[in-house]
Design a protein around this motif. Structure first.
Motif, PDB file in Angstrom:
ATOM      1  N   ALA A  18       0.828  -1.207   0.000  1.00  0.00           N
ATOM      2  CA  ALA A  18       0.000   0.000   0.000  1.00  0.00           C
ATOM      3  C   ALA A  18       0.859   1.251   0.000  1.00  0.00           C
ATOM      4  O   ALA A  18       1.924   1.290   0.606  1.00  0.00           O
ATOM      5  N   ALA A  19       0.353   2.277  -0.665  1.00  0.00           N
ATOM      6  CA  ALA A  19       0.998   3.589  -0.564  1.00  0.00           C
ATOM      7  C   ALA A  19       0.868   4.069   0.886  1.00  0.00           C
ATOM      8  O   ALA A  19      -0.088   3.712   1.579  1.00  0.00           O
ATOM      9  N   TRP A  20       1.815   4.883   1.321  1.00  0.00           N
ATOM     10  CA  TRP A  20       1.829   5.307   2.725  1.00  0.00           C
ATOM     11  C   TRP A  20       0.510   5.950   3.153  1.00  0.00           C
ATOM     12  O   TRP A  20      -0.074   5.534   4.167  1.00  0.00           O
ATOM     13  N   PRO A  21      -0.033   6.921   2.385  1.00  0.00           N
ATOM     14  CA  PRO A  21      -1.302   7.520   2.841  1.00  0.00           C
ATOM     15  C   PRO A  21      -2.432   6.491   2.866  1.00  0.00           C
ATOM     16  O   PRO A  21      -3.288   6.530   3.752  1.00  0.00           O
ATOM     17  N   ARG A  24      -2.358   4.339   6.020  1.00  0.00           N
ATOM     18  CA  ARG A  24      -2.911   5.063   7.180  1.00  0.00           C
ATOM     19  C   ARG A  24      -4.436   5.040   7.156  1.00  0.00           C
ATOM     20  O   ARG A  24      -5.081   4.844   8.181  1.00  0.00           O
ATOM     21  N   GLU A  25      -4.996   5.270   5.977  1.00  0.00           N
ATOM     22  CA  GLU A  25      -6.467   5.300   5.869  1.00  0.00           C
ATOM     23  C   GLU A  25      -7.057   3.946   6.253  1.00  0.00           C
ATOM     24  O   GLU A  25      -8.050   3.875   6.977  1.00  0.00           O
ATOM     25  N   VAL A  26      -6.464   2.867   5.747  1.00  0.00           N
ATOM     26  CA  VAL A  26      -6.988   1.531   6.054  1.00  0.00           C
ATOM     27  C   VAL A  26      -6.902   1.278   7.556  1.00  0.00           C
ATOM     28  O   VAL A  26      -7.847   0.760   8.174  1.00  0.00           O
ATOM     29  N   ALA A  27      -5.792   1.670   8.172  1.00  0.00           N
ATOM     30  CA  ALA A  27      -5.624   1.455   9.616  1.00  0.00           C
ATOM     31  C   ALA A  27      -6.645   2.277  10.406  1.00  0.00           C
ATOM     32  O   ALA A  27      -7.228   1.798  11.383  1.00  0.00           O
ATOM     33  N   HIS A  28      -6.891   3.514   9.959  1.00  0.00           N
ATOM     34  CA  HIS A  28      -7.847   4.368  10.674  1.00  0.00           C
ATOM     35  C   HIS A  28      -9.255   3.777  10.584  1.00  0.00           C
ATOM     36  O   HIS A  28      -9.983   3.712  11.580  1.00  0.00           O
ATOM     37  N   ARG A  29      -9.628   3.316   9.400  1.00  0.00           N
ATOM     38  CA  ARG A  29     -10.967   2.710   9.227  1.00  0.00           C
ATOM     39  C   ARG A  29     -11.094   1.439  10.047  1.00  0.00           C
ATOM     40  O   ARG A  29     -12.130   1.174  10.659  1.00  0.00           O
ATOM     41  N   ALA A  30     -10.031   0.636  10.071  1.00  0.00           N
ATOM     42  CA  ALA A  30     -10.090  -0.617  10.842  1.00  0.00           C
ATOM     43  C   ALA A  30     -10.273  -0.304  12.325  1.00  0.00           C
ATOM     44  O   ALA A  30     -11.039  -0.977  13.025  1.00  0.00           O
ATOM     45  N   GLY A  31      -9.591   0.728  12.813  1.00  0.00           N
ATOM     46  CA  GLY A  31      -9.752   1.126  14.210  1.00  0.00           C
ATOM     47  C   GLY A  31     -11.165   1.623  14.471  1.00  0.00           C
ATOM     48  O   GLY A  31     -11.801   1.252  15.466  1.00  0.00           O
ATOM     49  N   ALA A  32     -11.685   2.444  13.563  1.00  0.00           N
ATOM     50  CA  ALA A  32     -13.041   2.983  13.738  1.00  0.00           C
ATOM     51  C   ALA A  32     -14.052   1.835  13.788  1.00  0.00           C
ATOM     52  O   ALA A  32     -15.034   1.886  14.531  1.00  0.00           O
ATOM     53  N   GLY A 354       8.047   5.665  -6.189  1.00  0.00           N
ATOM     54  CA  GLY A 354       7.055   4.747  -5.629  1.00  0.00           C
ATOM     55  C   GLY A 354       7.095   4.585  -4.128  1.00  0.00           C
ATOM     56  O   GLY A 354       6.274   3.860  -3.577  1.00  0.00           O
ATOM     57  N   ARG A 355       8.063   5.202  -3.434  1.00  0.00           N
ATOM     58  CA  ARG A 355       8.186   4.962  -1.988  1.00  0.00           C
ATOM     59  C   ARG A 355       8.238   6.271  -1.212  1.00  0.00           C
ATOM     60  O   ARG A 355       8.968   7.190  -1.591  1.00  0.00           O
ATOM     61  N   HIS A 356       7.509   6.317  -0.131  1.00  0.00           N
ATOM     62  CA  HIS A 356       7.694   7.404   0.835  1.00  0.00           C
ATOM     63  C   HIS A 356       8.851   7.023   1.757  1.00  0.00           C
ATOM     64  O   HIS A 356       9.049   5.847   2.053  1.00  0.00           O
ATOM     65  N   ARG A 357       9.600   8.016   2.190  1.00  0.00           N
ATOM     66  CA  ARG A 357      10.656   7.760   3.196  1.00  0.00           C
ATOM     67  C   ARG A 357      10.273   8.435   4.503  1.00  0.00           C
ATOM     68  O   ARG A 357       9.899   9.607   4.493  1.00  0.00           O
ATOM     69  N   LEU A 358      10.382   7.691   5.571  1.00  0.00           N
ATOM     70  CA  LEU A 358      10.145   8.267   6.893  1.00  0.00           C
ATOM     71  C   LEU A 358      11.494   8.519   7.546  1.00  0.00           C
ATOM     72  O   LEU A 358      12.244   7.568   7.825  1.00  0.00           O
ATOM     73  N   VAL A 359      11.794   9.786   7.751  1.00  0.00           N
ATOM     74  CA  VAL A 359      13.119  10.186   8.217  1.00  0.00           C
ATOM     75  C   VAL A 359      12.972  10.841   9.585  1.00  0.00           C
ATOM     76  O   VAL A 359      12.255  11.842   9.713  1.00  0.00           O
ATOM     77  N   PRO A 360      13.619  10.273  10.613  1.00  0.00           N
ATOM     78  CA  PRO A 360      13.486  10.907  11.928  1.00  0.00           C
ATOM     79  C   PRO A 360      14.064  12.316  11.887  1.00  0.00           C
ATOM     80  O   PRO A 360      15.132  12.541  11.314  1.00  0.00           O
ATOM     81  N   ALA A 361      13.333  13.252  12.479  1.00  0.00           N
ATOM     82  CA  ALA A 361      13.718  14.668  12.363  1.00  0.00           C
ATOM     83  C   ALA A 361      13.294  15.441  13.592  1.00  0.00           C
ATOM     84  O   ALA A 361      12.384  15.041  14.310  1.00  0.00           O
TER      85      ALA A 361
END
Ligand SMILES: Nc1nc2c(c(=O)[nH]1)N[C@H]1C(S)=C(S)[C@@H](COP(=O)(O)OP(=O)(O)OC[C@H]3O[C@@H](n4cnc5c(N)ncnc54)[C@H](O)[C@@H]3O)O[C@H]1N2
Ligand code: MOO
Length: 414
Positions: A18-21, A24-32, A354-361
């Motif tokens: 899955a794309a990064w956004p 997140r959406e799938v996880a939010h819906r699953a939690g809801a 094709g990839r988002h990078r999560l960089v600690p900042a």
């Protein structure tokens, strides 16, 4: 909270890289959906000393005016009408009423006597002998406005006024305000119960690890991180890299959400995927197009409990936790998707198609705005960068030029 659920189209197909956004959406819906399934049983009243980080299930109103009596805001004298004032013996605790021209000693927070029109601060009053038999009189050394240094009743809130809205995640500030409002408990949403399953033959929990072993980076921090995201760790088990043990631990975990660490890969030593298959779990997110954290999974057990599988590499696990865990626990506690904060990157990042990078900042604000400075030591298996950070920058696949705006996600503990 888990309940027998029938597969349906609610979550859409397993996102498959899955794309990064979208993850997140799938996880939010699953939690809801966890929250919807729980219905009324999701609500409980909690004592104030257990309320921080919990989420309100209903609006909270002031039971009475705040403050509920007019009080002095300073040490000095309560006075009535224009000065000079004749100072009565005793103090405001023993004097219930003043007539014009009278004053009485008062301390900060004491109820104002009936008839008092202002408080004269100690440093702005001067006692001087009166003329004839007038005794000692109190003079103001500068003009005194009506109601000066008085905290009127109801200044902070009227009785019945809404103090906090449903969906508010409670901080120390909310809890202190609730105490001042005279509340003993708050109507919270039950914190989703989280079970941790920490995997890895090589993981040790104390001392300097021997050759080929690693110290557990998750056990000491995940309970606090989960609490920061709105959940509650109800249990934790450690297992080796073994198929049957993984099936048993994932299947038996009595929780709304199971969070696993390690074993998400495709090697013979990685057992999370085969265990989920054996348990009949449905994959909602099957890997995420992100670096690090790519192998992370989100699944739903047949009984409705959700499983977040975090990769073993510690920074990758934290990136996956903010991607899946934060939205999921927000959804499960009736909150919107966690907001992204916009900042200007101080660094250039080339493209990574094709990839988002999560960089600690670290995010710092100055008059020019908020700047995101990427940390050093930010490899997927490193943690020093995380220790120096408040957020992950979410670098888009196209990369970034220095000064360009970038979305950032907050770390659970910042
Ligand atoms: N051939 C491939 N190999 C790997 C790939 C790939 O795509 N192809 N992906 C890499 C990525 S990306 C990651 S992330 C990891 C995912 O690994 P697993 O989730 O299977 O985790 P493990 O293999 O069990 O461990 C990985 C790493 O993390 C250390 N670890 C595990 N638990 C802990 C802990 N509690 N505290 C600290 N460190 C921990 C473990 O010792 C390993 O060093 O796979 C890559 N490989
Ligand atoms: O998720 Mo992995 O850490 O990219 O190496």
């Amino acid at each position: 909270m888990p309940n027998e659920t029938t597969p349906d189209a609610f979550d859409g197909p397993a996102a498959g890289d899955a794309a990064w956004p979208a993850a997140r959406e799938v996880a939010h819906r699953a939690g809801a959906r966890l929250l919807e399934t729980a219905g009324a049983s999701a609500h409980e009243n909690i004592e104030l000393d257990a309320a921080i980080s919990r989420v309100l299930g209903r609006d909270v109103h002031a039971a009475s005016e705040i403050p509920h009596f007019a009080a002095s805001a300073m040490d000095g004298w309560a006075v009535a009408g224009a000065g000079p004032w004749r100072v009565l013996a005793g103090d405001a605790r023993t004097t219930t009423a003043l007539a014009p021209g009278q004053g009485v000693v008062i301390v900060t927070g004491s109820p104002l006597p009936e008839g008092a029109t202002a408080v004269l601060r100690r440093e702005r009053g001067r006692l001087a002998p009166g003329v004839g038999d007038a005794g000692e009189l109190l003079h103001a050394t500068e003009p005194l406005a009506d109601f000066a240094d008085v905290r009127p009743a109801g200044r902070e809130a009227r009785a019945g006024e809404r103090l906090f809205a449903a969906g508010t995640k409670l901080t120390a500030g909310h809890v202190a305000a609730a105490a001042v409002a005279g509340l003993d408990s708050l109507p919270a949403l039950r914190a989703p119960r989280v079970a941790l399953v920490l995997t890895g033959d090589e993981v040790v929990t104390a001392g300097v690890p021997g050759h080929g072993l690693v110290r557990d980076a998750f056990g000491p921090v995940l309970p606090d991180a989960v609490r920061g995201l709105g959940g509650f760790v109800a249990g934790s088990v450690r297992i080796g890299d073994d198929h049957d043990a993984t099936v048993e631990a994932l299947g038996a975990a009595d929780a709304d959400v199971v969070i696993t660490t390690g074993g998400t890969g495709h090697s013979g030593a990685d057992h999370i995927r085969p265990a989920l298959t054996e348990l009949g779990a449905r994959l909602l997110v099957d890997e995420i197009a992100m670096r690090p954290g790519h192998p992370a999974l989100l699944a739903r057990r047949p009984d409705g409990a959700l499983v977040i599988a975090l990769p073993g590499n510690p920074l990758a696990a934290m990136a996956a936790l903010v991607t899946l865990g934060a939205p999921l626990l927000a959804g499960a506690t009736g909150r919107p998707m966690p907001a992204l904060q916009r900042a200007a990157s101080t660094e250039r990042f080339g493209p990574l198609p094709g990839r988002h990078r999560l960089v600690p900042a670290r995010l710092d604000a100055d008059e020019a705005g908020v700047r995101a400075s990427a940390a050093a030591h930010r490899g997927p298996a490193m943690l020093r960068g995380l220790a120096d950070s408040t957020s992950f920058m979410v670098v888009p696949p196209a990369g970034l030029e220095p000064g360009a705006g970038v979305d950032c996600v907050r770390l659970p503990w910042s």
